[in-house]
Design an enzyme around this catalytic site. Structure first.
Site, short mmCIF file in Angstrom:
data_model
loop_
_atom_site.label_atom_id
_atom_site.label_comp_id
_atom_site.label_asym_id
_atom_site.label_seq_id
_atom_site.Cartn_x
_atom_site.Cartn_y
_atom_site.Cartn_z
N GLY A 16 0.76 -1.17 -0.13
CA GLY A 16 -0.11 0.04 0.03
C GLY A 16 0.73 1.22 0.03
N ILE A 17 1.52 1.45 1.00
CA ILE A 17 2.63 2.54 1.02
C ILE A 17 3.66 2.52 0.12
CG2 ILE A 17 4.29 3.59 2.36
CD1 ILE A 17 2.81 3.04 5.05
N ASP A 36 9.75 -7.04 -3.27
CA ASP A 36 8.75 -7.34 -2.54
C ASP A 36 8.66 -8.81 -2.22
OD1 ASP A 36 6.02 -7.58 -0.91
OD2 ASP A 36 5.73 -5.63 -2.22
N SER A 132 7.05 4.22 12.55
CA SER A 132 5.61 3.99 12.80
C SER A 132 5.18 4.84 14.40
CB SER A 132 5.09 2.50 13.32
OG SER A 132 3.91 2.28 13.95
N TYR A 145 5.89 -5.87 17.60
CA TYR A 145 6.03 -4.97 16.40
C TYR A 145 6.51 -3.61 17.24
CZ TYR A 145 4.13 -1.49 13.09
OH TYR A 145 3.77 -0.64 12.19
N LYS A 149 9.83 -1.52 15.58
CA LYS A 149 9.76 -0.29 15.14
C LYS A 149 10.69 0.60 16.00
CE LYS A 149 7.43 -0.87 11.44
NZ LYS A 149 8.07 -0.66 10.11
N PRO A 175 4.49 6.77 10.04
CA PRO A 175 2.98 6.79 9.64
C PRO A 175 2.33 6.75 11.06
CG PRO A 175 4.38 5.11 8.40
CD PRO A 175 5.18 5.63 9.53
#
Length: 248
Positions: A16-17, A36, A132, A145, A149, A175
């Site tokens: 998506g990003i 990817d 993030s 997570y 991050k 983000p």
């Protein structure tokens, strides 16, 4: 065009990003390599696409070498690859922990390490990592997570200090709540969206990936030539504080 003549490697380039970063960079004249974990439709017809498991150091090395052989030395590296897996603390497994750390942190470091010699050949370059809001704040049921991050945030700062003498700028974009397939379970939930809107200073909900692409473009442009080690929050004010409406 702001990136004319530059060669850019974007990881997570079909997500998506990453897709929006690719589109924005192509529009600004960059020659693109998109990596990817699986093959898929490229967002930019002229881009070269690569399949790589960037949780493995050998794959990071291979990808960097193949892109250089195909396009020449990389000028810009944007790390959009990532995984977000919520799992209750008591149920977190070693596999879940390793997957989060390997993809979100370890692989990013070793890909940067693999690309930096190419940037030195060019006399400099730009690296943009995707952290993030969870790099700076804790979220329940996302311990792996958050750890990954948070590590990536401080890795960005450390690499900025290490590589600045080589004219390589290392920064990150943080983000907030972005509308992607990875977060679909949240943004399709009306109650979650309503609660989020109360907490944001803007009283809005989920943002679009274009907002992150714009920040990445800025950090890769000449306008950011003197910016090192910055974690640019694109979060509708989330990290600044909780809006008063959340308590009403």
């Amino acid at each position: 065009m702001r990136l004319e003549g530059k060669r850019a490697l974007i990881t997570g380039g079909l997500g998506g990003i990453g897709r929006k970063v690719a589109e924005r960079f192509a529009a600004e004249g960059a020659e693109l390599a998109l990596a990817d974990a699986a093959s898929g439709e490229s967002p930019v017809a002229e881009a070269r696409c690569y399949v790589a498991d960037l949780s493995r150091v050998s794959e990071c090395r291979r990808l960097a070498a193949e892109v250089e052989a195909d396009l020449g030395p990389i000028d810009l590296l944007v790390n959009c690859v990532g995984v977000f897996e919520q799992m209750p603390f008591d149920e977190t497994t070693e596999e879940n922990w390793d997957r989060n750390l390997d993809i979100n942190l370890k692989g990013v470091f070793f890909l940067i390490q693999s690309v930096v010699p190419q940037m030195r050949k060019q006399g400099g370059g730009r690296v943009v990592n995707t952290t993030s809001i969870a790099a700076s704040q804790g979220f329940a049921n996302a311990e792996a997570y958050c750890a990954a991050k948070g590590g990536l945030l401080n890795l960005t700062r450390a690499l900025a200090m290490q590589l600045a003498p080589d004219r390589i700028n290392v920064n990150s974009v943080a983000p907030g709540f972005i509308r992607t397939q990875m977060t679909e379970h949240q943004w399709t939930n009306d109650a979650f969206n309503a609660g989020l809107a109360r907490m944001l200073a803007t009283r809005t909900g989920y943002m679009e990936p274009d907002n992150i692409a714009a920040a990445a473009l800025f950090l890769c442009s000449d306008d950011a030539a003197h910016i090192h080690g910055v974690n640019l929050g694109v979060d509708d004010g989330w990290l600044a504080g909780i809006a008063g409406a959340a308590f009403s």
